[in-house]
Design a protein around this motif. Sequence first.
Motif, PDB file in Angstrom:
ATOM      1  N   ILE A   1      20.902  -0.892   3.163  1.00 20.32           N
ATOM      2  CA  ILE A   1      20.560  -3.047   3.001  1.00 20.32           C
ATOM      3  C   ILE A   1      19.178  -2.634   3.983  1.00 20.32           C
ATOM      4  O   ILE A   1      18.689  -1.965   4.696  1.00 20.32           O
ATOM      5  N   THR A   2      18.211  -3.903   2.867  1.00 18.15           N
ATOM      6  CA  THR A   2      17.538  -4.388   3.067  1.00 18.15           C
ATOM      7  C   THR A   2      16.798  -5.337   3.438  1.00 18.15           C
ATOM      8  O   THR A   2      17.271  -5.678   2.669  1.00 18.15           O
TER       9      THR A   2
ATOM     10  N   PRO B   1      24.505  -3.438  -0.834  1.00 23.44           N
ATOM     11  CA  PRO B   1      23.549  -2.609  -0.834  1.00 23.44           C
ATOM     12  C   PRO B   1      22.361  -1.932  -2.065  1.00 23.44           C
ATOM     13  O   PRO B   1      22.715  -1.960  -3.116  1.00 23.44           O
ATOM     14  N   ASP B   2      21.481  -1.514  -1.836  1.00 21.04           N
ATOM     15  CA  ASP B   2      20.699  -1.117  -3.046  1.00 21.04           C
ATOM     16  C   ASP B   2      21.027   0.773  -3.779  1.00 21.04           C
ATOM     17  O   ASP B   2      22.514   1.020  -3.303  1.00 21.04           O
ATOM     18  N   GLY B   3      20.816   1.127  -4.705  1.00 14.98           N
ATOM     19  CA  GLY B   3      20.840   2.238  -5.474  1.00 14.98           C
ATOM     20  C   GLY B   3      21.074   3.153  -4.471  1.00 14.98           C
ATOM     21  O   GLY B   3      21.640   4.702  -4.682  1.00 14.98           O
ATOM     22  N   GLU B   4      20.702   3.826  -3.574  1.00 15.86           N
ATOM     23  CA  GLU B   4      20.847   4.654  -2.649  1.00 15.86           C
ATOM     24  C   GLU B   4      21.329   4.349  -1.681  1.00 15.86           C
ATOM     25  O   GLU B   4      21.308   5.415  -0.475  1.00 15.86           O
TER      26      GLU B   4
ATOM     27  N   LYS C   1      16.212  -1.957   7.790  1.00 17.58           N
ATOM     28  CA  LYS C   1      16.151  -0.576   6.663  1.00 17.58           C
ATOM     29  C   LYS C   1      17.805  -0.117   6.946  1.00 17.58           C
ATOM     30  O   LYS C   1      18.017   0.120   8.330  1.00 17.58           O
ATOM     31  N   MET C   2      18.917  -0.155   6.987  1.00 22.13           N
ATOM     32  CA  MET C   2      19.705   0.922   6.864  1.00 22.13           C
ATOM     33  C   MET C   2      20.819   1.284   6.093  1.00 22.13           C
ATOM     34  O   MET C   2      21.011   0.768   5.230  1.00 22.13           O
ATOM     35  N   PRO C   3      21.647   2.224   6.798  1.00 25.11           N
ATOM     36  CA  PRO C   3      22.060   2.601   5.800  1.00 25.11           C
ATOM     37  C   PRO C   3      23.869   1.775   5.520  1.00 25.11           C
ATOM     38  O   PRO C   3      23.778   1.074   6.274  1.00 25.11           O
ATOM     39  N   TYR C   4      24.245   1.830   4.182  1.00 24.29           N
ATOM     40  CA  TYR C   4      25.249   0.554   4.294  1.00 24.29           C
ATOM     41  C   TYR C   4      26.580   0.868   5.379  1.00 24.29           C
ATOM     42  O   TYR C   4      26.940   2.420   5.319  1.00 24.29           O
TER      43      TYR C   4
ATOM     44  N   SER D   1      20.276   5.487  13.280  1.00 22.55           N
ATOM     45  CA  SER D   1      19.655   5.352  11.468  1.00 22.55           C
ATOM     46  C   SER D   1      19.230   4.379  10.407  1.00 22.55           C
ATOM     47  O   SER D   1      18.565   3.930  10.024  1.00 22.55           O
ATOM     48  N   ILE D   2      18.509   3.662  11.842  1.00 22.44           N
ATOM     49  CA  ILE D   2      18.358   2.190  11.056  1.00 22.44           C
ATOM     50  C   ILE D   2      16.732   2.314  11.833  1.00 22.44           C
ATOM     51  O   ILE D   2      16.376   3.337  12.693  1.00 22.44           O
TER      52      ILE D   2
END
Length: 324
Positions: free
Chosen positions: A69-70, A63-66, A77-80, A299-300
């Motif tokens: 997962i993109t 996942p990125d810093g926020e 794009k979705m939250p881890y 969320s996706i």
Amino acid sequence: MKRLIAVTLAALLLCGCADSSSLTSGEKFESALEEYTEETNPYAFLPDGVRMDDEEHVREIQPDGEGYITFDKLGVKMPYAGKTYIYERSPWDEQVINLCCSAAMFITNDFFPKVNDYVMISYYTDIDPEIISYQRAKEIYPKEMLDILAPDEASYLSNVKKELNELQGFIAAHEIMYDYDYFDLPKDAVFDETSHEDFNIDTKLSQKLNFVGISYVSRSKKAIAPETSHTELAAETVELENGYYAIKLTYEQKRYGIDCEKEVYWTYHRGGTRIHRIEFSHDKRSENRIFNAADVLSSIELTDPTIIAEGGADQNYFGNPMQK
């Protein structure tokens, strides 16, 4: 079909088990199958050829810093939500391919594969649905025709939903491809082409399609996996909380003797030209579902994959071999 299964089982039995002199043939089979799924290939319940320990074709992404997962190549794009892997196996680099899975995202957790719950996201399998966007429709259709079909974007979206509904049976029918193995088949296995009779579902493509199209590949060497079957599919067209439309499929699948409940959403995001397949697979041995479909789907964020403008889905994803 019976001959094909017998050949495959014979190969499994040759793997060897504990002292089997006192076992019946059925007990020998069960022992061999259990050894295979627990030791040789604990990922046997996944589409054939997919293993999370395959360093050549699988990589884990972070996942990125926020905490998102993109992966633009799949348009996701979705939250881890758990360990996330990208599976890529180019048909242009392989002599054998799996029609139902050559590029996909897999979301798992720390219990995987002992507990085989996962989420699989792709935008094509052996079928490649594609949407004509409203902007594109205004460019290619005569105004008089579009004024009748869809004079505004709201009526266009309504038509897209109706046409997705027309495709329910066809898309549901192709879920049978997940029963098959494609790699390491017995030399004398019977190879055949999946027929409409195999589907036991009305697979005729509707003639009422103006904005939704679909192409498909049906020819491949394949063999039904041992102890593999699925129940009759239920299909419906639904509107998700985020406004996406989806063809929802539900069924149960047994693959290599491992029972799973399947909840699959072929999902259209407004303004897009590609439909994503989002599969939730639940291990029937576990009481609790690890991934809640409603939570993940709400969320996706889906976008069109970053692909070239023309060509089949596999060419779009891996590049056109004629241009290499």
